[in-house]
Enzyme design. Structure first.
Site, short mmCIF file in Angstrom:
data_model
loop_
_atom_site.label_atom_id
_atom_site.label_comp_id
_atom_site.label_asym_id
_atom_site.label_seq_id
_atom_site.Cartn_x
_atom_site.Cartn_y
_atom_site.Cartn_z
N HIS A 233 5.17 -12.12 30.87
CA HIS A 233 5.85 -13.26 31.49
C HIS A 233 6.87 -13.85 30.51
CE1 HIS A 233 1.88 -13.85 33.86
NE2 HIS A 233 2.80 -13.45 34.73
N CYS B 59 -1.32 -20.14 29.13
CA CYS B 59 -1.95 -19.60 30.35
C CYS B 59 -3.25 -20.29 30.70
CB CYS B 59 -2.31 -18.13 30.19
SG CYS B 59 -1.11 -17.13 29.42
C1 CIR Z 1 -2.76 -10.98 34.04
O1 CIR Z 1 -2.38 -9.86 33.70
O2 CIR Z 1 -2.36 -11.54 35.05
C2 CIR Z 1 -3.77 -11.67 33.14
N1 CIR Z 1 -4.65 -10.71 32.58
C3 CIR Z 1 -3.07 -12.45 32.05
C4 CIR Z 1 -2.25 -13.56 32.58
C5 CIR Z 1 -1.57 -14.31 31.51
N2 CIR Z 1 -0.87 -15.43 32.02
C6 CIR Z 1 0.27 -15.91 31.56
O3 CIR Z 1 0.94 -15.30 30.72
N3 CIR Z 1 0.72 -17.03 32.09
#
Ligand code: CIR
Length: 259
Positions: free
Chosen positions: A166, A253
């Protein structure tokens, strides 16, 4: 924006079954411990915390940032790019409604993960991260978010996300008009007048994601060069993030901040 409390969701026991591009299985007990330390960090930064229930059906649900964008006028609910995470939004929507926070809109015309939004005061940088190897925020999702933000009087600009999950995985607003970013995003942030752009030192790219909370910065442990760069900007609170990193997660996150 001054924040009063944070919404957090502890990792469920299915945590290791979540999405990731990283090697290594996370240790669940350690992840819970690190999540507790994260919540303690939020407390030290002066925030109240609302701890929402875990959900075993959603292994990635502790990464609550991806479900909503909170502005000082209300909330925009997202529509995550990955099917396995879409159901997380309903739960957060119910909580937001129960708290009486206005819902300004909901992404429905494309996909958008909250982690693709980096807010610098009243300006929103929106990453479009969808590419062959990363089915996340699409241009239609970006356009719909721009429209909603615009209606509320906020400005925004777009940044392509090329090598990380992201936009926020590789950058964050650290206060005082400064963006800390991995080198590949720097050229895009530099187009924005009045912003100072600092690049992360080589090997410390993971530290580009920090959580600015009022006068505090939550940053991951183990990034001494980056710590040196930011330590004069705010009170630094360091958190161990190893198990969340294994699941592609970073500091922002794990919470949604409410003004
Ligand atoms: C994913 O791949 O969606 C989760 N394992 C990690 C999400 C991380 N979120 C973020 O960077 N906002």
């Amino acid at each position: 924006m001054k924040y009063k409390f944070a919404l957090v969701r502890p990792p469920p026991s299915t945590f290791s079954k979540g999405l990731t591009t990283e090697e290594g299985n996370p240790d669940y007990e350690l992840a819970k411990e690190q999540h507790r330390a994260y919540c303690e960090g939020l407390r030290k930064a002066g925030l109240g915390r609302i701890r929402l229930s875990k959900d075993e059906d959603f292994p990635d649900s502790c990464f609550i940032e991806d479900t909503a964008i909170i502005t000082n006028k209300g909330v925009i609910l997202t529509n995550p790019g990955t099917f396995s995470r879409r159901g997380e939004v309903n739960f957060v929507e119910n909580i937001i409604s129960a708290l009486g926070i206005p819902i300004l809109g909901k992404i429905s015309e494309g996909y958008l993960d909250g982690g693709d939004v980096v807010k610098a005061d009243n300006h929103y940088f929106i990453g479009y991260s969808c590419r062959n190897d990363n089915i996340r925020t699409t241009i239609r999702g970006v356009k719909q978010l721009e429209k909603i933000l615009n209606q509320q009087g906020y400005t925004s600009s777009r940044i392509p996300v090329k090598s990380v999950l992201h936009l926020s995985t590789g950058s964050s607003y650290v206060g005082k008009n400064i963006i800390l970013t991995i080198p590949e995003n720097a050229v895009f942030y530099r187009k924005h007048n009045g912003l100072k752009v600092i690049e992360t030192p080589e090997g410390e790219e993971y530290a580009a994601n920090m959580r600015l909370i009022n006068n505090h910065l939550l940053m991951p442990i183990g990034y001494p060069k980056t710590k040196k760069i930011v330590q004069s900007l705010a009170n630094i609170i360091q958190i161990s993030m190893s198990e969340f990193k294994k699941q592609d997660g970073s500091m922002t996150c794990l919470s949604l901040l409410v003004p």
